[in-house]
Design a protein around this motif. Structure first.
Motif, mmCIF file in Angstrom:
data_model
loop_
_atom_site.group_PDB
_atom_site.id
_atom_site.type_symbol
_atom_site.label_atom_id
_atom_site.label_comp_id
_atom_site.label_asym_id
_atom_site.label_seq_id
_atom_site.Cartn_x
_atom_site.Cartn_y
_atom_site.Cartn_z
ATOM 1 N N MET A 121 -13.167 -41.443 -48.186
ATOM 2 C CA MET A 121 -13.426 -41.743 -49.598
ATOM 3 C C MET A 121 -12.313 -42.625 -50.148
ATOM 4 N N LYS A 122 -12.731 -43.634 -50.921
ATOM 5 C CA LYS A 122 -11.766 -44.463 -51.623
ATOM 6 C C LYS A 122 -12.029 -44.359 -53.126
ATOM 7 N N ILE A 123 -10.955 -44.313 -53.882
ATOM 8 C CA ILE A 123 -11.024 -44.322 -55.341
ATOM 9 C C ILE A 123 -10.450 -45.654 -55.815
ATOM 10 N N HIS A 124 -11.288 -46.464 -56.450
ATOM 11 C CA HIS A 124 -10.861 -47.756 -56.977
ATOM 12 C C HIS A 124 -10.657 -47.586 -58.490
ATOM 13 N N HIS A 125 -9.407 -47.579 -58.928
ATOM 14 C CA HIS A 125 -9.127 -47.427 -60.352
ATOM 15 C C HIS A 125 -9.224 -48.779 -61.046
ATOM 16 N N LEU A 126 -10.066 -48.865 -62.056
ATOM 17 C CA LEU A 126 -10.213 -50.110 -62.796
ATOM 18 C C LEU A 126 -9.362 -50.109 -64.056
ATOM 19 N N ARG A 127 -9.664 -49.188 -64.994
ATOM 20 C CA ARG A 127 -8.947 -49.193 -66.274
ATOM 21 C C ARG A 127 -9.314 -47.927 -67.028
ATOM 22 N N SER A 128 -8.320 -47.296 -67.655
ATOM 23 C CA SER A 128 -8.545 -46.107 -68.476
ATOM 24 C C SER A 128 -9.308 -45.048 -67.674
ATOM 25 N N ALA A 129 -10.512 -44.662 -68.134
ATOM 26 C CA ALA A 129 -11.304 -43.655 -67.423
ATOM 27 C C ALA A 129 -12.323 -44.271 -66.489
ATOM 28 N N THR A 130 -12.318 -45.575 -66.329
ATOM 29 C CA THR A 130 -13.311 -46.281 -65.524
ATOM 30 C C THR A 130 -12.789 -46.473 -64.101
ATOM 31 N N PHE A 131 -13.545 -45.960 -63.137
ATOM 32 C CA PHE A 131 -13.175 -46.138 -61.741
ATOM 33 C C PHE A 131 -14.432 -46.076 -60.878
ATOM 34 N N VAL A 132 -14.272 -46.375 -59.604
ATOM 35 C CA VAL A 132 -15.386 -46.392 -58.664
ATOM 36 C C VAL A 132 -15.028 -45.513 -57.474
ATOM 37 N N ILE A 133 -15.961 -44.632 -57.109
ATOM 38 C CA ILE A 133 -15.831 -43.831 -55.891
ATOM 39 C C ILE A 133 -16.606 -44.535 -54.787
ATOM 40 N N GLU A 134 -15.917 -44.868 -53.711
ATOM 41 C CA GLU A 134 -16.561 -45.470 -52.546
ATOM 42 C C GLU A 134 -16.721 -44.404 -51.474
ATOM 43 N N SER A 135 -17.978 -44.168 -51.083
ATOM 44 C CA SER A 135 -18.289 -43.194 -50.033
ATOM 45 C C SER A 135 -19.329 -43.810 -49.114
ATOM 46 N N GLY A 136 -18.896 -44.275 -47.965
ATOM 47 C CA GLY A 136 -19.815 -44.951 -47.066
ATOM 48 C C GLY A 136 -20.385 -46.193 -47.723
ATOM 49 N N GLU A 137 -21.724 -46.278 -47.768
ATOM 50 C CA GLU A 137 -22.392 -47.426 -48.371
ATOM 51 C C GLU A 137 -22.587 -47.275 -49.879
ATOM 52 N N HIS A 138 -22.154 -46.160 -50.416
ATOM 53 C CA HIS A 138 -22.367 -45.879 -51.832
ATOM 54 C C HIS A 138 -21.112 -46.193 -52.651
ATOM 55 N N PHE A 139 -21.312 -46.831 -53.816
ATOM 56 C CA PHE A 139 -20.241 -47.132 -54.755
ATOM 57 C C PHE A 139 -20.658 -46.572 -56.110
ATOM 58 N N ILE A 140 -19.960 -45.525 -56.551
ATOM 59 C CA ILE A 140 -20.354 -44.767 -57.736
ATOM 60 C C ILE A 140 -19.414 -45.124 -58.885
ATOM 61 N N LEU A 141 -19.950 -45.750 -59.891
ATOM 62 C CA LEU A 141 -19.170 -46.192 -61.053
ATOM 63 C C LEU A 141 -19.080 -45.064 -62.068
ATOM 64 N N ILE A 142 -17.865 -44.783 -62.514
ATOM 65 C CA ILE A 142 -17.633 -43.716 -63.490
ATOM 66 C C ILE A 142 -17.277 -44.329 -64.842
ATOM 67 N N ASP A 143 -18.009 -43.954 -65.884
ATOM 68 C CA ASP A 143 -17.700 -44.283 -67.280
ATOM 69 C C ASP A 143 -17.351 -45.764 -67.488
ATOM 70 N N PRO A 144 -18.366 -46.627 -67.435
ATOM 71 C CA PRO A 144 -18.093 -48.074 -67.474
ATOM 72 C C PRO A 144 -17.713 -48.630 -68.848
ATOM 73 N N MET A 145 -16.435 -48.837 -69.055
ATOM 74 C CA MET A 145 -15.926 -49.660 -70.152
ATOM 75 C C MET A 145 -15.531 -50.987 -69.511
ATOM 76 N N LEU A 146 -16.380 -52.002 -69.649
ATOM 77 C CA LEU A 146 -16.242 -53.226 -68.858
ATOM 78 C C LEU A 146 -15.963 -54.462 -69.704
ATOM 79 N N GLY A 147 -15.817 -54.311 -71.018
ATOM 80 C CA GLY A 147 -15.610 -55.453 -71.891
ATOM 81 C C GLY A 147 -14.235 -56.076 -71.763
ATOM 82 N N GLU A 148 -14.115 -57.262 -72.312
ATOM 83 C CA GLU A 148 -12.844 -57.971 -72.291
ATOM 84 C C GLU A 148 -11.818 -57.287 -73.194
#
Length: 264
Positions: free
Chosen positions: A1-28
Protein backbone atom coordinates in the motif's frame (compact mmCIF):
# COMPACT_ATOMS: atom_id res chain seq x y z
CA UNK A 1 0.00 0.00 0.00
CA UNK A 2 1.14 3.51 -0.82
CA UNK A 3 -0.27 6.70 0.67
CA UNK A 4 0.12 9.73 -1.61
CA UNK A 5 -0.38 12.89 0.45
CA UNK A 6 -1.64 15.78 -1.64
CA UNK A 7 -2.76 18.59 0.69
CA UNK A 8 -4.59 19.03 4.00
CA UNK A 9 -7.02 16.07 4.30
CA UNK A 10 -6.75 15.11 0.62
CA UNK A 11 -4.72 12.02 -0.21
CA UNK A 12 -4.77 8.90 -2.37
CA UNK A 13 -4.50 5.28 -1.26
CA UNK A 14 -2.80 3.11 -3.86
CA UNK A 15 -3.59 -0.60 -3.56
CA UNK A 16 -2.67 -2.68 -6.57
CA UNK A 17 -4.58 -1.31 -9.57
CA UNK A 18 -6.87 0.76 -7.37
CA UNK A 19 -6.31 4.45 -6.51
CA UNK A 20 -8.73 5.69 -3.85
CA UNK A 21 -9.06 9.46 -3.51
CA UNK A 22 -9.93 10.77 -0.05
CA UNK A 23 -11.78 14.09 0.46
CA UNK A 24 -10.96 15.93 -2.78
CA UNK A 25 -10.13 19.59 -2.24
CA UNK A 26 -8.54 20.14 -5.66
CA UNK A 27 -8.91 23.88 -6.34
CA UNK A 28 -6.11 26.35 -6.86
CA UNK A 29 -4.55 28.29 -4.02
CA UNK A 30 -6.94 31.00 -2.83
CA UNK A 31 -9.99 29.60 -4.65
CA UNK A 32 -12.05 29.38 -1.43
CA UNK A 33 -12.96 32.06 1.11
CA UNK A 34 -11.29 32.32 4.54
CA UNK A 35 -12.74 29.99 7.17
CA UNK A 36 -11.69 32.32 9.99
CA UNK A 37 -12.06 36.08 9.72
CA UNK A 38 -10.89 37.17 13.18
CA UNK A 39 -9.33 34.40 15.27
CA UNK A 40 -6.54 33.61 12.80
CA UNK A 41 -4.76 35.29 9.91
CA UNK A 42 -7.22 36.47 7.28
CA UNK A 43 -6.24 34.46 4.20
CA UNK A 44 -8.11 32.76 1.39
CA UNK A 45 -8.09 28.97 1.17
CA UNK A 46 -6.39 26.74 0.30
CA UNK A 47 -3.32 28.65 1.42
CA UNK A 48 -1.03 26.46 -0.72
CA UNK A 49 -1.24 24.93 -4.18
CA UNK A 50 -1.45 21.24 -4.93
CA UNK A 51 1.95 19.56 -5.37
CA UNK A 52 3.45 19.07 -8.81
CA UNK A 53 2.65 15.34 -8.88
CA UNK A 54 -1.10 15.85 -8.25
CA UNK A 55 -2.27 15.86 -11.88
CA UNK A 56 -0.44 12.64 -12.73
CA UNK A 57 -1.78 10.94 -9.61
CA UNK A 58 -5.35 12.12 -10.09
CA UNK A 59 -5.38 10.69 -13.61
CA UNK A 60 -5.16 7.23 -12.01
CA UNK A 61 -8.03 7.59 -9.50
CA UNK A 62 -10.58 4.74 -9.61
CA UNK A 63 -12.66 5.35 -6.46
CA UNK A 64 -13.28 8.06 -3.86
CA UNK A 65 -14.25 8.32 -0.22
CA UNK A 66 -15.82 11.50 1.16
CA UNK A 67 -15.92 11.64 4.95
CA UNK A 68 -18.43 14.52 5.05
CA UNK A 69 -19.79 17.22 2.79
CA UNK A 70 -23.18 18.74 3.59
CA UNK A 71 -24.55 20.82 6.44
CA UNK A 72 -28.36 20.94 6.54
CA UNK A 73 -28.32 20.36 2.77
CA UNK A 74 -27.37 24.01 2.22
CA UNK A 75 -24.82 24.37 -0.57
CA UNK A 76 -23.04 27.49 0.80
CA UNK A 77 -22.28 25.53 3.99
CA UNK A 78 -20.70 22.58 2.19
CA UNK A 79 -17.42 21.49 3.78
CA UNK A 80 -15.31 22.67 0.88
CA UNK A 81 -12.03 21.67 2.52
CA UNK A 82 -13.17 18.08 1.89
CA UNK A 83 -15.12 18.58 -1.32
CA UNK A 84 -14.63 21.83 -3.20
CA UNK A 85 -16.00 22.85 -6.63
CA UNK A 86 -12.89 21.54 -8.37
CA UNK A 87 -13.26 18.24 -6.52
CA UNK A 88 -16.89 18.02 -7.57
CA UNK A 89 -16.03 18.64 -11.21
CA UNK A 90 -13.33 16.00 -11.10
CA UNK A 91 -15.65 13.35 -9.64
CA UNK A 92 -18.43 14.16 -12.09
CA UNK A 93 -16.31 14.38 -15.24
CA UNK A 94 -14.42 11.18 -14.43
CA UNK A 95 -17.58 9.43 -13.16
CA UNK A 96 -15.70 8.27 -10.07
CA UNK A 97 -17.75 5.98 -7.77
CA UNK A 98 -17.97 7.51 -4.28
CA UNK A 99 -18.62 6.06 -0.84
CA UNK A 100 -19.89 8.58 1.70
CA UNK A 101 -21.97 8.69 4.89
CA UNK A 102 -25.57 7.67 4.22
CA UNK A 103 -26.90 11.07 5.27
CA UNK A 104 -24.83 12.75 2.51
CA UNK A 105 -25.76 10.35 -0.31
CA UNK A 106 -28.82 12.15 -1.73
CA UNK A 107 -27.13 15.54 -1.33
CA UNK A 108 -24.16 14.51 -3.48
CA UNK A 109 -26.34 12.76 -6.03
CA UNK A 110 -28.38 15.94 -6.43
CA UNK A 111 -25.25 17.64 -7.79
CA UNK A 112 -24.41 14.86 -10.23
CA UNK A 113 -21.87 12.85 -8.23
CA UNK A 114 -22.01 9.07 -8.61
CA UNK A 115 -22.48 7.61 -5.13
CA UNK A 116 -21.97 3.86 -5.21
CA UNK A 117 -22.80 3.47 -1.52
CA UNK A 118 -24.10 5.52 1.36
CA UNK A 119 -22.81 3.88 4.52
CA UNK A 120 -24.28 4.20 8.01
CA UNK A 121 -22.45 4.38 11.35
CA UNK A 122 -20.68 1.09 12.16
CA UNK A 123 -22.00 -0.50 8.99
CA UNK A 124 -19.58 -2.73 7.07
CA UNK A 125 -19.75 -3.11 3.29
CA UNK A 126 -17.82 -5.17 0.77
CA UNK A 127 -15.30 -2.98 -1.04
CA UNK A 128 -12.60 -3.92 -3.58
CA UNK A 129 -12.58 -7.59 -2.46
CA UNK A 130 -12.20 -6.38 1.11
CA UNK A 131 -14.37 -4.39 3.49
CA UNK A 132 -15.06 -0.83 4.56
CA UNK A 133 -16.61 0.20 7.89
CA UNK A 134 -17.96 3.65 8.78
CA UNK A 135 -16.86 5.01 12.16
CA UNK A 136 -18.92 7.87 13.66
CA UNK A 137 -17.07 11.19 13.75
CA UNK A 138 -17.90 14.17 15.98
CA UNK A 139 -16.87 17.37 14.21
CA UNK A 140 -16.01 19.51 17.24
CA UNK A 141 -16.42 19.94 20.96
CA UNK A 142 -19.47 21.57 22.50
CA UNK A 143 -22.42 22.94 20.61
CA UNK A 144 -20.54 23.65 17.40
CA UNK A 145 -20.40 20.02 16.23
CA UNK A 146 -24.18 20.10 15.76
CA UNK A 147 -23.78 23.05 13.42
CA UNK A 148 -20.93 21.38 11.53
CA UNK A 149 -22.95 18.23 10.68
CA UNK A 150 -20.92 15.21 11.75
CA UNK A 151 -19.49 12.84 9.17
CA UNK A 152 -17.74 9.47 9.34
CA UNK A 153 -14.30 8.03 9.44
CA UNK A 154 -13.53 4.90 7.43
CA UNK A 155 -11.79 1.66 8.33
CA UNK A 156 -10.48 -0.17 5.27
CA UNK A 157 -9.40 -3.81 5.26
CA UNK A 158 -8.21 -4.67 1.74
CA UNK A 159 -6.70 -8.00 0.63
CA UNK A 160 -2.97 -8.42 1.27
CA UNK A 161 -2.69 -4.87 2.60
CA UNK A 162 -2.31 -3.31 6.06
CA UNK A 163 -5.62 -2.11 7.43
CA UNK A 164 -6.12 1.65 7.66
CA UNK A 165 -8.43 3.86 9.72
CA UNK A 166 -9.07 7.35 8.36
CA UNK A 167 -10.55 9.12 11.36
CA UNK A 168 -11.82 12.15 9.41
CA UNK A 169 -12.80 15.45 10.98
CA UNK A 170 -13.43 14.43 14.56
CA UNK A 171 -12.50 15.00 18.15
CA UNK A 172 -11.52 12.05 20.34
CA UNK A 173 -14.72 10.18 21.26
CA UNK A 174 -15.61 6.76 22.60
CA UNK A 175 -16.41 5.70 19.03
CA UNK A 176 -12.93 6.70 17.88
CA UNK A 177 -11.35 4.87 20.81
CA UNK A 178 -13.47 1.81 20.01
CA UNK A 179 -12.24 1.82 16.42
CA UNK A 180 -8.63 1.94 17.61
CA UNK A 181 -8.92 -0.73 20.30
CA UNK A 182 -11.38 -3.16 18.65
CA UNK A 183 -10.50 -2.91 14.96
CA UNK A 184 -6.76 -2.54 15.65
CA UNK A 185 -5.82 -0.75 12.43
CA UNK A 186 -2.26 -1.15 11.19
CA UNK A 187 -2.25 2.48 10.00
CA UNK A 188 -4.26 5.39 11.34
CA UNK A 189 -4.76 8.86 9.88
CA UNK A 190 -5.49 11.75 12.23
CA UNK A 191 -6.48 15.33 11.38
CA UNK A 192 -4.03 17.27 13.55
CA UNK A 193 -4.48 20.93 12.56
CA UNK A 194 -6.88 21.78 15.42
CA UNK A 195 -9.24 23.71 13.15
CA UNK A 196 -11.41 26.38 14.80
CA UNK A 197 -13.97 28.84 13.57
CA UNK A 198 -14.20 32.36 14.96
CA UNK A 199 -16.64 31.07 17.58
CA UNK A 200 -16.80 27.84 19.53
CA UNK A 201 -14.36 25.15 20.59
CA UNK A 202 -12.00 23.25 18.26
CA UNK A 203 -13.52 21.32 15.36
CA UNK A 204 -10.71 18.76 15.44
CA UNK A 205 -8.73 17.09 18.20
CA UNK A 206 -6.66 19.54 20.23
CA UNK A 207 -3.05 18.47 20.69
CA UNK A 208 -3.61 16.54 23.92
CA UNK A 209 -6.27 14.43 22.18
CA UNK A 210 -4.02 13.90 19.16
CA UNK A 211 -1.35 12.58 21.52
CA UNK A 212 -3.85 10.21 23.16
CA UNK A 213 -5.07 9.06 19.73
CA UNK A 214 -1.48 8.27 18.76
CA UNK A 215 -0.84 6.35 22.00
CA UNK A 216 -4.00 4.30 21.44
CA UNK A 217 -3.13 3.54 17.81
CA UNK A 218 -1.74 0.00 17.51
CA UNK A 219 0.53 0.81 14.55
CA UNK A 220 1.89 3.71 12.55
CA UNK A 221 0.09 7.08 12.45
CA UNK A 222 -0.15 9.62 9.63
CA UNK A 223 -0.90 13.20 10.71
CA UNK A 224 -2.55 15.46 8.12
CA UNK A 225 -4.96 18.45 7.81
CA UNK A 226 -2.19 21.01 8.45
CA UNK A 227 -0.68 24.07 6.72
CA UNK A 228 -3.30 24.46 4.00
CA UNK A 229 -6.29 26.19 5.66
CA UNK A 230 -6.40 29.48 7.50
CA UNK A 231 -8.39 28.14 10.45
CA UNK A 232 -5.85 25.40 11.37
CA UNK A 233 -3.27 26.88 13.77
CA UNK A 234 -1.22 23.73 14.45
CA UNK A 235 1.53 23.37 11.85
CA UNK A 236 4.03 20.59 11.22
CA UNK A 237 6.90 22.01 13.35
CA UNK A 238 4.53 22.54 16.30
CA UNK A 239 3.26 18.98 16.05
CA UNK A 240 6.82 17.64 15.85
CA UNK A 241 7.68 19.46 19.08
CA UNK A 242 4.67 17.89 20.82
CA UNK A 243 5.63 14.44 19.58
CA UNK A 244 9.20 14.85 20.78
CA UNK A 245 7.98 15.90 24.22
CA UNK A 246 5.87 12.72 24.41
CA UNK A 247 8.54 10.43 22.89
CA UNK A 248 6.17 9.58 20.03
CA UNK A 249 8.18 10.83 17.06
CA UNK A 250 9.11 7.36 15.78
CA UNK A 251 5.47 6.33 15.55
CA UNK A 252 4.19 9.22 13.44
CA UNK A 253 4.62 10.28 9.82
CA UNK A 254 4.00 13.96 9.04
CA UNK A 255 4.07 14.02 5.24
CA UNK A 256 4.79 17.12 3.23
CA UNK A 257 2.53 17.87 0.28
CA UNK A 258 3.46 15.49 -2.54
CA UNK A 259 5.11 12.89 -0.28
CA UNK A 260 4.56 9.17 -0.81
CA UNK A 261 4.53 6.75 2.13
CA UNK A 262 4.85 3.01 1.53
CA UNK A 263 3.58 0.31 3.90
CA UNK A 264 4.01 -3.45 3.62
Amino acid sequence: MKIHHLRSATFVIESGEHFILIDPMLGEKGSLPPFSMVRFKLERNPTVDLPDNAERLLSKVTHALITHSQTFGFKPLQHSDHLDPAGERFLIEKNIPVITPLKDKSYLEKYGITVSHGIDDWQTLDFLDGQITAIPAQHGHGWIHKMMANGSGFFLALPNEPSIYISGDTVLTENVKRALTELKPDITVVAAGQAQMDVGQPLLMPTDEVMEFIKLSPGQVIANHMEALNHCPVDRPTLRQSLQAQNLSEKVFIPSDGDVLEFA
